[in-house]
Design an enzyme around this catalytic site. Structure first.
Site, PDB file in Angstrom:
ATOM      1  N   CYS A  41       0.846  -1.188   0.000  1.00  0.00           N
ATOM      2  CA  CYS A  41       0.000   0.000   0.000  1.00  0.00           C
ATOM      3  C   CYS A  41       0.895   1.255   0.000  1.00  0.00           C
ATOM      4  O   CYS A  41       2.005   1.236   0.527  1.00  0.00           O
ATOM      5  CB  CYS A  41      -0.904   0.012   1.224  1.00  0.00           C
ATOM      6  SG  CYS A  41      -2.045   1.427   1.248  1.00  0.00           S
ATOM      7  N   ARG A  45       3.227   4.701   6.278  1.00  0.00           N
ATOM      8  CA  ARG A  45       3.751   3.979   7.446  1.00  0.00           C
ATOM      9  C   ARG A  45       4.238   2.576   7.111  1.00  0.00           C
ATOM     10  O   ARG A  45       4.738   1.878   7.977  1.00  0.00           O
ATOM     11  CB  ARG A  45       2.663   3.897   8.525  1.00  0.00           C
ATOM     12  CG  ARG A  45       2.253   5.252   9.064  1.00  0.00           C
ATOM     13  CD  ARG A  45       0.935   5.178   9.799  1.00  0.00           C
ATOM     14  NE  ARG A  45      -0.160   4.856   8.886  1.00  0.00           N
ATOM     15  CZ  ARG A  45      -1.444   4.772   9.257  1.00  0.00           C
ATOM     16  NH1 ARG A  45      -1.771   4.943  10.513  1.00  0.00           N
ATOM     17  NH2 ARG A  45      -2.380   4.493   8.386  1.00  0.00           N
ATOM     18  N   HIS A  97      -2.058  -4.048   4.880  1.00  0.00           N
ATOM     19  CA  HIS A  97      -1.865  -3.666   6.274  1.00  0.00           C
ATOM     20  C   HIS A  97      -3.221  -3.441   6.926  1.00  0.00           C
ATOM     21  O   HIS A  97      -4.179  -3.045   6.254  1.00  0.00           O
ATOM     22  CB  HIS A  97      -0.982  -2.415   6.398  1.00  0.00           C
ATOM     23  CG  HIS A  97      -1.608  -1.166   5.834  1.00  0.00           C
ATOM     24  ND1 HIS A  97      -2.226  -0.221   6.622  1.00  0.00           N
ATOM     25  CD2 HIS A  97      -1.719  -0.728   4.567  1.00  0.00           C
ATOM     26  CE1 HIS A  97      -2.674   0.751   5.847  1.00  0.00           C
ATOM     27  NE2 HIS A  97      -2.392   0.480   4.600  1.00  0.00           N
ATOM     28  N   CYS A 100      -6.246  -0.145   6.811  1.00  0.00           N
ATOM     29  CA  CYS A 100      -5.941   0.537   5.544  1.00  0.00           C
ATOM     30  C   CYS A 100      -7.043   1.545   5.192  1.00  0.00           C
ATOM     31  O   CYS A 100      -8.226   1.208   5.143  1.00  0.00           O
ATOM     32  CB  CYS A 100      -5.806  -0.500   4.430  1.00  0.00           C
ATOM     33  SG  CYS A 100      -5.435   0.229   2.820  1.00  0.00           S
TER      34      CYS A 100
HETATM   35 CO    CO Z   1      -3.390   1.249   3.047  1.00  0.00          CO
END
Ligand code: CO
Length: 238
Positions: A41, A45, A97, A100
């Site tokens: 993604c 982070r 993750h 999201c």
């Molecule tokens: Co995401």
């Protein structure tokens, strides 16, 4: 000003690297030979090298909102072709993750932006199984469940892209993996599926069959490492 700080950081980083290893950038300039391709993604982070503990040169990276594989995405197709045919990466990791923002959007009502076109495969999966997802009362738990399923779905989609099929057909070693990252603890989980051939891909249950079933994250040695880390966190009262 903020941008000056970035250049200062860069110089400090390059100096530190050179002090630790005088030939570091000499080697980096020669050739990249990463063994891994990461489809993750765009979320700021979740940076592949940090999460994997790898230096530059070790992982080829493609990121987009909600780590989605569209078979008409020229960017993804070019990355796949280069990574598989030229770099000959051995592992292709789809890494989602938890929490999201893209998945959160897909499970909401707003469809007013370009990103909603991008998220359409997730929206469609949600619509087809709305009863199952909406039965999960907690918003975050519902989103996290879709984050997991999205990873499983994207592994299936990539496994059907001709570049991948051609690699398998000519006997090239290529393993597809579905992982998910927890920003709350910094840990990766192996969700599956792991796919290494067209036969394995064709034997997978359809993604719709996976919706109602619990995911089984983590395997063997990886679970062991996570247990040890979780214990450490508990001991530290965190
Ligand atoms: Co995401």
């Amino acid at each position: 000003m903020d941008l000056d700080r970035l250049f200062d950081n860069n110089v400090a980083w390059a100096q530190r690297k050179t002090q630790e290893d005088p030939t570091y950038f000499v080697r980096m300039a020669e050739q990249q030979s990463p063994q891994y391709l990461w489809l993750g993604c765009s979320d700021s982070r979740v940076t592949a090298n940090d999460v994997l503990g790898l230096d530059p040169g070790a992982v080829f990276v493609q990121r987009n909102i909600a780590n989605i594989a569209h078979s008409n995405d020229m960017n993804l197709l070019a990355v796949l072709e280069f990574a598989i045919d030229i770099l000959k990466v051995r592992h292709l990791i789809v890494c989602g993750h938890y929490g999201c923002g893209g998945i959160r959007r897909a499970l909401g009502e707003d469809r007013s932006a370009l990103v909603d076109h991008w998220l359409q495969p997730v929206v469609t999966l949600y619509r087809r199984h709305r009863a199952v997802f909406d039965a999960i009362a907690d918003d975050n738990a519902r989103i996290d469940r879709m984050c997991e399923l999205n990873v499983e779905m994207q592994v299936r989609r990539i496994a059907s892209i001709p570049t991948v099929e051609n690699a398998w057909a000519r006997g090239q070693e290529l393993h597809l993996h579905g992982w998910i990252y927890g920003m709350h603890d910094g840990l990766l989980r192996d969700l599956g599926p792991t796919v290494t051939s067209m036969e394995e891909r064709d034997a997978l249950p359809p993604i719709d069959d996976r919706v109602a079933r619990p995911v089984e994250p983590d395997t063997g040695v990886r679970r062991h490492a996570i247990d040890a880390f979780t214990k450490l966190l508990d001991e530290k009262g965190g």
